[in-house]
Scaffold this motif. Sequence first.
Motif, PDB file in Angstrom:
ATOM      1  N   ALA A 349       0.885  -1.164   0.000  1.00 29.60           N
ATOM      2  CA  ALA A 349       0.000   0.000   0.000  1.00 29.60           C
ATOM      3  C   ALA A 349       0.918   1.208   0.000  1.00 29.60           C
ATOM      4  N   THR A 351       0.720   4.477   0.113  1.00 33.55           N
ATOM      5  CA  THR A 351       0.649   5.611   1.036  1.00 33.55           C
ATOM      6  C   THR A 351       0.811   5.185   2.488  1.00 33.55           C
ATOM      7  N   VAL A 360       0.800  -6.781   7.382  1.00 32.60           N
ATOM      8  CA  VAL A 360      -0.567  -7.008   6.908  1.00 32.60           C
ATOM      9  C   VAL A 360      -1.039  -8.440   7.163  1.00 32.60           C
TER      10      VAL A 360
ATOM     11  N   GLN B 545      -5.945   4.599  14.583  1.00 28.69           N
ATOM     12  CA  GLN B 545      -4.498   4.439  14.648  1.00 28.69           C
ATOM     13  C   GLN B 545      -4.054   3.229  15.450  1.00 28.69           C
ATOM     14  N   TYR B 551      -6.523  -0.423  11.575  1.00 33.18           N
ATOM     15  CA  TYR B 551      -5.498  -0.815  10.607  1.00 33.18           C
ATOM     16  C   TYR B 551      -6.152  -1.304   9.321  1.00 33.18           C
ATOM     17  N   GLU B 552      -7.182  -2.116   9.495  1.00 31.67           N
ATOM     18  CA  GLU B 552      -7.886  -2.626   8.317  1.00 31.67           C
ATOM     19  C   GLU B 552      -8.497  -1.482   7.514  1.00 31.67           C
ATOM     20  N   ARG B 554      -7.490   1.591   7.447  1.00 33.90           N
ATOM     21  CA  ARG B 554      -6.429   2.351   6.779  1.00 33.90           C
ATOM     22  C   ARG B 554      -5.893   1.619   5.553  1.00 33.90           C
ATOM     23  N   MET B 555      -5.722   0.317   5.685  1.00 35.07           N
ATOM     24  CA  MET B 555      -5.163  -0.425   4.550  1.00 35.07           C
ATOM     25  C   MET B 555      -6.160  -0.482   3.396  1.00 35.07           C
ATOM     26  N   ALA B 558      -5.812   2.700   1.742  1.00 30.84           N
ATOM     27  CA  ALA B 558      -4.559   2.886   1.002  1.00 30.84           C
ATOM     28  C   ALA B 558      -4.536   2.027  -0.262  1.00 30.84           C
ATOM     29  N   ASN B 559      -4.988   0.800  -0.176  1.00 30.08           N
ATOM     30  CA  ASN B 559      -4.994  -0.073  -1.345  1.00 30.08           C
ATOM     31  C   ASN B 559      -5.815  -1.308  -0.991  1.00 30.08           C
ATOM     32  N   ALA B 563      -5.085  -4.988   0.997  1.00 30.60           N
ATOM     33  CA  ALA B 563      -5.776  -5.476   2.186  1.00 30.60           C
ATOM     34  C   ALA B 563      -6.339  -6.868   1.933  1.00 30.60           C
TER      35      ALA B 563
END
Lengths: 515, 705
Positions: A349, A351, A360, B545, B551-552, B554-555, B558-559, B563
């Motif tokens: 990812a 960013t 992950v 945060q 986290y999930e 955010r990921m 992000a992409n 994820a």
Amino acid sequence: MALIEATHIVKIYPNGVLANDQVYLSVEKGEIHALVGENGAGKSTLMKILYGLEHPTSGEIRLRDQLVEIHNPQVAIDMGIGMVHQNFMLVDSFTIAENIALGRESTLAAGLTLDRQKAIRDTQELSKQYGLFVEPNARVEAVPVGMRQRVEILKALYRGAEILILDEPTAVLTPRETQDLFTAVRNLVDEGKTVIFITHKLREVMEISDRVTVMRDARTVGTVNTAATNERELARMMVGREVFMQVDKPPVERGTPVLDVRGLTYVNEVGRTLLRDASFTCYEAEILGIAGVEGNGQTELVEVLTGLRTASAGEAYVDGTSVLGHGPRKIREAHVAHIPEDRLTNGVALTASIGDNLIVDRYYHPPVTQMGILDLNTIRANSADMIEQFNILAPSGDLPVASLSGGNMQKVVVARELSSDPRLLIAAQPTRGVDIGAIEYIHQQLVDQRTNGLAILLISADLQEVMKLSDRIMVMYEGEIVAVLPNTPDLTEDKLGLYMLGAERQPTAEMEQNR
Amino acid sequence: MNLHFSASQWRLLIAGVALAALVIGLIVYQSFELAEADNMWDAITGAPDWQNILFVDALIGVSVVLFILELRGDSMRILLTVGMALLFGFFMTAFFNLDAADKFVRGNFEVRILSDDDSPVDLSYEQDISGAFNNPDDPITEGRYSFLGAEGDKVTILAYAIEPESGLDMQVALLDESGAVVAEATEADRRVQKQYGDYVQSETDAAMRDVVLPADGLYTILAQPEGDTELQAEFGVALLSDHDSAAGLIYNGQAVEDIFNREGDTDPLKQVDYTFIGGEGDTVTLLAYAKRANVPVDLEVILYDEAGNKLAENFDANDEQVEAYEELKSTRDSIIESFVLPATASYRIHVQPQPLDLSTKLDETLDETVHAYDAFLLGPLSKLNRWMDWQRDAITLIMLGLAIAIVFRAEQFSLGAEGQLYLGALVAGVIGLSFGDVPRALLVPIALFSAATVGFLWGLLPGALKAYLDANELVSTLMLNTIAVKFYEMVITDQLTPPDAGFSASDWIPENGLLAPVITVEQNSITIAIYILIALILFSWLLIQRTPLGYEIRMIGANIKFADYGGVNTKRTIMLAMAISGAVAGLAGAHLALGVHRKLLLTISIGLAFEGVVVALLARNNPLVVPFTGLLYAYLRAGAQIMEREANISAEVVRIIQAVVILLITAEALVTFFQQRQVRRRGSGGESGDKQDRSLTPAEGGVHG
Ligand SMILES: Nc1ncnc2c1ncn2[C@@H]1O[C@H](COP(=O)(O)OP(=O)(O)OP(=O)(O)O)[C@@H](O)[C@H]1O
Ligand SMILES: [Mg+2]
């Protein structure tokens, strides 16, 4: 007289990374100039500066002895500088002819008033002139990567490029496509163009270039005539030490079956069978290589096995438990690691921080998550550890992955997957875009882990890589497994090639025996 | 939040704290009106709930520090954008104020003549004068009043007793220059009494109606008692005419009044001349002045003789004159003081607004603009009451900003906050209304919890539609908004509006259902919503945060393919993100119902949620920055409202200026947002199967600039 000359180029990125330090590059008219260096040495940065995508902190660029300022790519194009990026900048839903024609008049109005017939004619003409074959009417999204690359090159030529920058063009190409590209590049030079060529494959440097500039740690080490050097010397200039490119691969007795695949079939949305009745086993302490021309079902096999696609039929067992049909989480929990073939699509990812990218697969259980809360110290320690262990060029794990060089991003992926304590590693193009030192390291890692009992399914467009690492080699052709061969010294590329091109097929009995 | 501070972070921290101190200082200084206070400390501690006010001010300071620490360079960029937007707004305000100086050429004014000498004429048209017969101090038996008339003028002359009970019977005669009687009268008939009831009240008064003057010249009105000539009584004489008087003004007489450049007039009055008859050697003072101090027309006055020679002029009075003459209100008024008339003759006074010169225009425009902008920029702080309004608005906006930030973090363009807000308000309000006898400590938590729950569900719904049916969340949330808002309106009008109410709104929510006030100033309160807000900020930050779910989220943002590849259950995460965001928006609704309006109004928000989007985007979807951007946004809104009230700019123009300022700020947020998206997108290719085609070396062409 140099055609283009960059002197004392310094580039400091906003985050403080010194990417170019007093770099010197001089390219003569009509030459093929290779640029090599380790991941993060600053090659792409230098090229982006020549193309106006980045601005040097200081330094001078001279074009035909004229001091120039290249503010943006349009200026570069006007000066006759063209660049083909690794991630192509084409409009996927447009046809190739449209993409090429749009390059010149890059305005919206041009898009609306585009003369399609003329675009097609121009494309055909250009294509013929330089021997770069493309289908003008095909949509970009539907054509293979090699053709996209040719489209990018034609686009640059159509805009009048005299100097063509190719940034790692061969990383994504099959050996065959690479040869086609080289032919085209030679044509270009015959037409009076100049080519700057970045690659990590020193073989290619020796084959195609006239001169080589080597970069290391943001500096230029020097420029040499290709004829007066060899791979080993180049490697030494790049890395600063001897690179052997040999892996130390002790023989081991393979163990129990880890991955057991039976009758795996994948039919895509439009009804094409891309993977047909694949059955094979991958054992503990074994590297099972998959050879095959790209597009013969390898991608589908990997994605089905890792849960990114749903199998149409068949089963897969990891250590005896069926893993398919429940998505990637279940597969990962069966200790399957996966280096995806395209790191940018799903490997990272951009960013998100390096630290976040490295967890992950393990963020939700201890030690990363404790009592429902992410432990930042663990995340930091983990990333610091990985950066160190895998030699990732990054000042801190808090930085976004986007600020890494291409090869270093790949190292992030490899680091995460190898460190997940897997039983099975499915590694697709594990060394794509990484430098020779890192290839050496990754190869050694793969072999060591296999020696320690890991089962590895290795997919690579680079046949030599497959042959160097694998214990057994499985050949795929049109979605089917056509041969399974032990990797004995007498196995040759030519022999594999026959299977890969579908000219031959192993008798079933023999295949069963090797399975 | 990064707790390991490096050198540059220390610098940022110091910069942040300094800025915060500045901001707090300004807020305290302004909102407690310390400029007028003798003792600052007393002024602060004299205010109600001052400790809590200072606490909130401290929180504002914290939000500033967080803003700087979290966004670093970006924070400067945002401040710069806001600054530029405000500057642009300033120029727009100036543009709309270009006519500010017009007030100097527009408005009511009066002109008077003062003199110690007797006027050669005593009356002019439409004037009256009074006297007393047989007054022991000054015994007269007749009144003689002269006026200047023109040939053909039709005049009506009335002579009357001031007090009808006095028994005074009047007679009146009009004499020409030679003393010959032009007309006379002894009676006033009923018609006259009716028409001129202000003056004439009895038939013993005398009236001459519509006498046509035979020639230009000086006429004399002779008023006498009829019958009892010894009677001591007051009388009056009025000279009325539709014509302009040849002698418009008389010494010490009534002032004449008119309006220059009246707005809306097609042919406005731009200048005016008055005549008067003056005696040789008379010392006169001419005054021309604005009628009302707040309509400050700037006059100039010029005195001409009959032949048109300029005798004297004045543009502006001086300070002493303003002091000395009560008529004068400012130096913009004009005066020709103690002028000795050269001859007995008719004179002309020319009055007009002083022409505007460029510098006055610019000065005035600047003055007005600065005034308006002062209201805009400092208005929300000018009183504690306004400070409270700002805070209450900010609480709502911050809550909504948090809600939006949570979904946007997952790259889900849910705009469902509006509907969730309405439903949250509805549920909280209905619970507050219906269970007024349940103790507050129980009722309020239940109401809040229910509001959050309904918001959660109303967010889960589009989340599920997205996750399982791939329904575009933008469309589905907008549709769900409409449903929620209409449902709310239906319940309010059909169920909750008391039958005798004039407009659609519920009853007041009983005390037990309301959020307890923390600060109360003049019945205006800030409630415990402020604590809920703090909890929500911490919650959102922790969630995003520091938790696996965050986290999930955010990921995915992000992409999402990354994820997916990593084993994240993306469907579940998307649903949860949208639902949690809904819960926060639901609480914002509860805050509006139970803390701000204290009843359920028919309309509680017109696109508040969209303002929440701006707040979230400006904060880069960072929960720790949302407080600052929410405060900033609420401040701009409050400022615009105050500018509208206090400055000389129409409401529409204020809206335009506000919209432009916000548009510029939004543009900044959007540009940044899409830039980041682009970086993310570089990674994930299309949907087609040939993924290997996209194996790219990302540093090339990846992030630049
Ligand atoms: N946008 C960016 N922001 C910050 N740092 C960057 C950025 N792009 C590159 N860098 C850093 O600059 C250095 C040089 O990067 P560059 O991409 O030029 O390397 P490269 O020689 O092309 O490497 P590779 O062979 O891996 O592609 C690296 O350390 C990288 O982390
Ligand atoms: Mg590179």
